[in-house]
Structure formats: C-alpha cells, structure tokens
Design a protein around this motif. Structure first.
Motif, PDB file in Angstrom:
ATOM      1  N   LEU A  28       0.833  -1.206   0.000  1.00 59.30           N
ATOM      2  CA  LEU A  28       0.000   0.000   0.000  1.00 59.30           C
ATOM      3  C   LEU A  28       0.867   1.255   0.000  1.00 59.30           C
ATOM      4  CD1 LEU A  28      -2.873   1.241   0.233  1.00 59.30           C
ATOM      5  CD2 LEU A  28      -2.506   1.252   2.717  1.00 59.30           C
ATOM      6  N   ALA A  29       1.872   1.309   0.858  1.00 61.94           N
ATOM      7  CA  ALA A  29       2.781   2.462   0.951  1.00 61.94           C
ATOM      8  C   ALA A  29       4.033   2.016   1.683  1.00 61.94           C
ATOM      9  CB  ALA A  29       2.110   3.622   1.686  1.00 61.94           C
ATOM     10  N   SER A  30       5.155   2.744   1.475  1.00 58.54           N
ATOM     11  CA  SER A  30       6.412   2.359   2.102  1.00 58.54           C
ATOM     12  C   SER A  30       7.198   3.603   2.496  1.00 58.54           C
ATOM     13  CB  SER A  30       7.239   1.477   1.155  1.00 58.54           C
ATOM     14  OG  SER A  30       7.547   2.185  -0.034  1.00 58.54           O
ATOM     15  N   GLY A  31       8.370   3.378   3.126  1.00 60.48           N
ATOM     16  CA  GLY A  31       9.247   4.474   3.488  1.00 60.48           C
ATOM     17  C   GLY A  31       8.970   5.089   4.847  1.00 60.48           C
ATOM     18  N   PHE A  32       8.309   4.354   5.744  1.00 60.43           N
ATOM     19  CA  PHE A  32       7.999   4.890   7.066  1.00 60.43           C
ATOM     20  C   PHE A  32       9.167   4.659   8.025  1.00 60.43           C
ATOM     21  CE2 PHE A  32       3.922   3.733   5.106  1.00 60.43           C
ATOM     22  CZ  PHE A  32       3.295   4.967   5.148  1.00 60.43           C
ATOM     23  N   ASP A  33       9.107   5.330   9.159  1.00 61.90           N
ATOM     24  CA  ASP A  33      10.128   5.210  10.180  1.00 61.90           C
ATOM     25  C   ASP A  33       9.620   4.269  11.270  1.00 61.90           C
ATOM     26  OD1 ASP A  33      12.259   5.528  11.860  1.00 61.90           O
ATOM     27  OD2 ASP A  33      11.752   7.564  12.500  1.00 61.90           O
ATOM     28  N   LEU A  49      -0.887   0.191  13.755  1.00 66.51           N
ATOM     29  CA  LEU A  49      -1.819   0.420  12.645  1.00 66.51           C
ATOM     30  C   LEU A  49      -3.241   0.518  13.176  1.00 66.51           C
ATOM     31  CD1 LEU A  49      -0.716  -2.172   9.907  1.00 66.51           C
ATOM     32  CD2 LEU A  49      -0.164   0.248   9.986  1.00 66.51           C
ATOM     33  N   ALA A  50      -4.067   1.300  12.485  1.00 65.38           N
ATOM     34  CA  ALA A  50      -5.507   1.351  12.745  1.00 65.38           C
ATOM     35  C   ALA A  50      -6.198   1.818  11.473  1.00 65.38           C
ATOM     36  CB  ALA A  50      -5.838   2.285  13.905  1.00 65.38           C
ATOM     37  N   VAL A  51      -7.457   1.429  11.304  1.00 69.19           N
ATOM     38  CA  VAL A  51      -8.239   1.804  10.127  1.00 69.19           C
ATOM     39  C   VAL A  51      -9.475   2.554  10.594  1.00 69.19           C
ATOM     40  CG1 VAL A  51      -9.379   0.993   8.031  1.00 69.19           C
ATOM     41  CG2 VAL A  51      -7.441  -0.275   8.957  1.00 69.19           C
ATOM     42  N   THR A  75       1.897   4.511  12.743  1.00 76.27           N
ATOM     43  CA  THR A  75       2.896   5.252  13.501  1.00 76.27           C
ATOM     44  C   THR A  75       4.209   5.261  12.740  1.00 76.27           C
ATOM     45  OG1 THR A  75       3.574   3.272  14.731  1.00 76.27           O
ATOM     46  CG2 THR A  75       1.828   4.616  15.693  1.00 76.27           C
ATOM     47  N   SER A  76       4.854   6.397  12.761  1.00 76.37           N
ATOM     48  CA  SER A  76       6.180   6.570  12.194  1.00 76.37           C
ATOM     49  C   SER A  76       6.894   7.461  13.207  1.00 76.37           C
ATOM     50  CB  SER A  76       6.095   7.185  10.798  1.00 76.37           C
ATOM     51  OG  SER A  76       7.346   7.194  10.155  1.00 76.37           O
ATOM     52  N   PHE A  77       7.455   8.588  12.831  1.00 75.49           N
ATOM     53  CA  PHE A  77       7.761   9.614  13.835  1.00 75.49           C
ATOM     54  C   PHE A  77       6.529  10.498  13.882  1.00 75.49           C
ATOM     55  CE2 PHE A  77       9.505  13.812  15.107  1.00 75.49           C
ATOM     56  CZ  PHE A  77       9.889  13.458  16.380  1.00 75.49           C
ATOM     57  N   GLY A  78       5.610  10.143  14.756  1.00 83.89           N
ATOM     58  CA  GLY A  78       4.275  10.718  14.734  1.00 83.89           C
ATOM     59  C   GLY A  78       3.307   9.727  14.121  1.00 83.89           C
ATOM     60  N   ILE A  79       2.276  10.244  13.456  1.00 85.38           N
ATOM     61  CA  ILE A  79       1.235   9.396  12.866  1.00 85.38           C
ATOM     62  C   ILE A  79       0.949   9.867  11.450  1.00 85.38           C
ATOM     63  CG2 ILE A  79      -1.151   8.593  13.073  1.00 85.38           C
ATOM     64  CD1 ILE A  79      -0.946   9.214  16.079  1.00 85.38           C
ATOM     65  N   ASN A  80       0.935   8.930  10.504  1.00 79.77           N
ATOM     66  CA  ASN A  80       0.604   9.219   9.113  1.00 79.77           C
ATOM     67  C   ASN A  80      -0.716   8.565   8.738  1.00 79.77           C
ATOM     68  OD1 ASN A  80       2.965  10.700   7.906  1.00 79.77           O
ATOM     69  ND2 ASN A  80       4.029   8.912   8.732  1.00 79.77           N
ATOM     70  N   LYS A  81      -1.392   9.165   7.784  1.00 79.47           N
ATOM     71  CA  LYS A  81      -2.632   8.644   7.213  1.00 79.47           C
ATOM     72  C   LYS A  81      -2.365   8.173   5.791  1.00 79.47           C
ATOM     73  CE  LYS A  81      -7.194  10.326   5.677  1.00 79.47           C
ATOM     74  NZ  LYS A  81      -8.095  11.509   5.688  1.00 79.47           N
ATOM     75  N   ILE A  82      -2.871   6.987   5.459  1.00 78.99           N
ATOM     76  CA  ILE A  82      -2.749   6.456   4.099  1.00 78.99           C
ATOM     77  C   ILE A  82      -4.151   6.231   3.551  1.00 78.99           C
ATOM     78  CG2 ILE A  82      -1.647   4.724   2.641  1.00 78.99           C
ATOM     79  CD1 ILE A  82      -0.054   3.817   5.104  1.00 78.99           C
ATOM     80  N   THR A  83      -4.478   6.853   2.435  1.00 78.63           N
ATOM     81  CA  THR A  83      -5.780   6.652   1.810  1.00 78.63           C
ATOM     82  C   THR A  83      -5.819   5.278   1.146  1.00 78.63           C
ATOM     83  OG1 THR A  83      -5.068   7.641  -0.270  1.00 78.63           O
ATOM     84  CG2 THR A  83      -6.008   9.131   1.391  1.00 78.63           C
ATOM     85  N   PRO A  84      -7.006   4.767   0.817  1.00 82.23           N
ATOM     86  CA  PRO A  84      -7.077   3.442   0.176  1.00 82.23           C
ATOM     87  C   PRO A  84      -6.278   3.329  -1.116  1.00 82.23           C
ATOM     88  CG  PRO A  84      -9.232   4.067   1.016  1.00 82.23           C
ATOM     89  CD  PRO A  84      -8.350   5.273   1.183  1.00 82.23           C
ATOM     90  N   ASP A  85      -5.994   4.467  -1.787  1.00 80.47           N
ATOM     91  CA  ASP A  85      -5.196   4.406  -3.017  1.00 80.47           C
ATOM     92  C   ASP A  85      -3.721   4.709  -2.770  1.00 80.47           C
ATOM     93  OD1 ASP A  85      -5.416   7.087  -2.450  1.00 80.47           O
ATOM     94  OD2 ASP A  85      -6.097   7.687  -4.448  1.00 80.47           O
ATOM     95  N   GLY A  86      -3.308   4.739  -1.482  1.00 80.55           N
ATOM     96  CA  GLY A  86      -1.889   4.824  -1.166  1.00 80.55           C
ATOM     97  C   GLY A  86      -1.325   6.213  -0.976  1.00 80.55           C
ATOM     98  N   GLN A  87      -2.161   7.256  -0.896  1.00 81.84           N
ATOM     99  CA  GLN A  87      -1.672   8.619  -0.681  1.00 81.84           C
ATOM    100  C   GLN A  87      -1.383   8.835   0.805  1.00 81.84           C
ATOM    101  OE1 GLN A  87      -1.072  10.741  -3.356  1.00 81.84           O
ATOM    102  NE2 GLN A  87      -1.575   8.847  -4.469  1.00 81.84           N
TER     103      GLN A  87
END
Length: 337
Positions: free
Chosen positions: A32-37, A42-44, A53-65
């Motif tokens: 889905l996505a890569s390059g995290f720390d 994970l949660a949906v 979680t990475s350094f903080g929290i990132n959101k990934i859309t269903p299309d990988g943004q």
C-alpha cells in the motif's frame, strides 16, 4: 441467509521496506505504501483510511496517498528537565472517530478528528497494544508489568487481567472476548469476566492480532525465515497460513470490513420509540444507531444511542427508546456498521 464477511487487511513491516502491505480476504498481497520510520502501530478508520505510527502518525488513503496527521513532537515526556520524544507502539479508534495512540513510556494520547493531540491517561510502563470493546472502554497492554488494564470513557482505570505473559497485541472478537499475543507465538483468550486461558499457538514471533466479524483471528508473525506471515485462527482454535508477504519484521495488523449495504426491512415509530428491523447482514456484525438534532453535523459528532449484534441468520432488530420529547422539534437517526 447471512453473508460471508469480506475485508481488506493491512500489515506493517517494521524492518526491510518499512512498508504497509495490503492483503485481500482471498489472500492476495500488495504494497500500500512504504518508506515509514518503524511503522509499529496500525488502525483503520470508518471510511477505510489506514493510520500508521512513524515519527508521529501518518494517514494512508485506500489508493496509497500518504499525509501527516500528527507530528512526533506532539508525543513527549520529561525526565528531570530533559524532554524526550515518545515512540508510539499502537493505535486504535473509539466509536466517535477519535484516534488513540500508546507510547513506550506509558502514556495514552487522544487525537481528535480535527487533529488536536492531548494526553488521555498516563502512569503505565511500556504500552504495546490498545483495543476498544463495544461499549467504548479502552483496554491497554503493559508489556513490562505483564498486565491488561481497562479505561472507561471518563478515564477511570482498573485492572482487567494480570500475569499475561509479554502482551504484544490485543483484539476483541464479536462475542466480547479479548485476545492477547506474546512474542513466543502464544495467543491468550480473556473472557469478559477476566478469565485467562491459552487459546492457540502459531509458529514464529507473534506481533499483531485482529478479528473479522465472523470471529476468525489473524496474527502477524515474523518467522525464523525472515518472512512476514499471517496466520488465521478459527473460532475453534484451528491454525492455518493465511498469507505470506515481504522479507521484513512484521509489526501490527488491522482489518477493514467490506460491509454490504444494510438491508432495512422496516422502521416503525411507536410513541417515543423507534424500532429498526433489517435482514441479510453479516452474522455477528455490530450495528450502531447514531442520533442528532442537527443534520449538518459530521457523523463523528452524532450521539450513539443503541447497538445490536446481528444473529446467525444476519437479521437484526434495534429499538431506540426515549429519544423523542416535546422539547425536540426533530431528531435524525443513522444506522452504521
């Protein structure tokens, strides 16, 4: 006839590509996505966006943004006069759409849908997992103290289970039983009354655990061969390989249920009571009724007024009581999975 549960599963990869993999209910694997720390938790959310979680929290859309939800500088603690940033180990959503994060220094943070970060509770040791029950109580696993605690929505903390060996991940099944994994491959079952027993074992080092609406468990494993592997554990405790992925250490696992449209059979108003009947849903699925006097509010701000679990046939009846009064000109309801 009840429908078979369909889902999309997401698995974090702590090392290797530091990625989040997507796995379909038929076992197909893709990135889905890569390059995290160090994507440890994970949660949906209710619309299928993945939070990691990475350094903080990132959101990934269903299309990988990928976008940033909360910077890592929001999560910190002091030792003396020195400030240290806290690593986040786990994420979970409450019924209102608020996101919770567990830190390795013993704090639980709450992140509102608007992105505001605050400390929810603190005072634990090393938190490794979070899970909400159907009543909105938060359960947290403390790795160092080998215990699981219950936190009510108004922040009352109580012991739920002790002597839980190295709790690594938590998940509830549709029946309200809580499951915990340890790093040695054991899966423990804890009943709503707090009775602890060994439920199953899987090969390798267990990391994350999740349940589908049929009560099957899915456990992410870092095997001795370096493969990220997911095992399925049936409600009877039968273990089988569900999917095999990349060559990094698996971390957390999260499931997004692909729910069909709710089939409403009837809606009836009788005095102050509203009764909702439905058919042909997914067996064991939980439905929620939300209410609001303002149709323009986002659903995260509507009030949950009733819940109901679908029967084995996939049918349900929900009665919402005492919600209409002479002082309320209009009341809106929505039925959600």
């Amino acid at each position: 006839m009840a429908l078979q549960a369909q889902f999309i599963m997401y698995v974090g990869e702590f090392s290797g590509n530091s990625a989040v993999s997507k796995i379909t209910s038929s076992g197909g694997v893709s990135t889905l996505a890569s390059g995290f720390d160090f994507p440890q938790g994970l949660a949906v959310d209710a619309t299928g966006n993945v939070y990691v979680t990475s350094f903080g929290i990132n959101k990934i859309t269903p299309d990988g943004q990928v976008s940033l939800v909360a910077n890592g500088t929001n999560f910190y603690y002091f030792s003396g006069t020195n400030r240290y940033y806290e690593s986040l180990n786990a994420l979970a959503f409450d019924p209102h759409g608020n996101l919770y994060a567990a830190g390795d220094n013993g704090s639980v943070y709450i992140i509102t849908p608007a992105g505001m970060v605050s400390t929810f509770v603190t005072g634990f040791s090393e938190l490794t997992a979070l899970a909400f029950d159907s009543s909105g109580n938060l359960f947290v696993a403390d790795y160092d103290s080998e215990s699981i605690s219950k936190i009510t929505p108004d922040r009352v903390i109580s012991d739920f289970a002790d002597f839980v060996l190295n709790p690594q991940a938590l998940a509830f099944d549709p029946g309200g039983n809580l499951y915990s994994t340890d790093v040695a491959g054991y899966i423990y079952k804890i009943t709503p009354a707090g009775v602890l027993s060994t439920f199953a074992t899987v090969p390798g080092n267990t990391e994350g655990i999740a349940s589908d609406s049929s009560g099957n468990l899915y456990v992410s494993v870092y095997s001795e061969f370096g493969l990220t592997r997911v095992y399925q554990v049936s409600p009877a405790g039968v273990v089988s390989v569900f999917a095999t992925g990349g060559y990094g250490e698996a971390s957390d696992i999260a499931i997004y249920m692909l729910r069909p449209p709710i089939n409403l059979d009837s809606i009836k108003l009788s005095g102050a009571n509203v009764t909702i009947n439905g058919i042909n849903g997914i067996s064991g699925e939980t439905n929620y009724v939300l209410a609001s006097t303002n149709l323009a509010l986002s659903f995260s701000r509507w009030t949950p007024v009733s819940t109901n679990v679908l029967s084995a046939s996939g049918n349900f009846t929900i009665t919402v009581t005492n919600t209409i009064s002479p002082g309320i000109r209009q009341q809106f309801y929505i039925l959600r999975h």
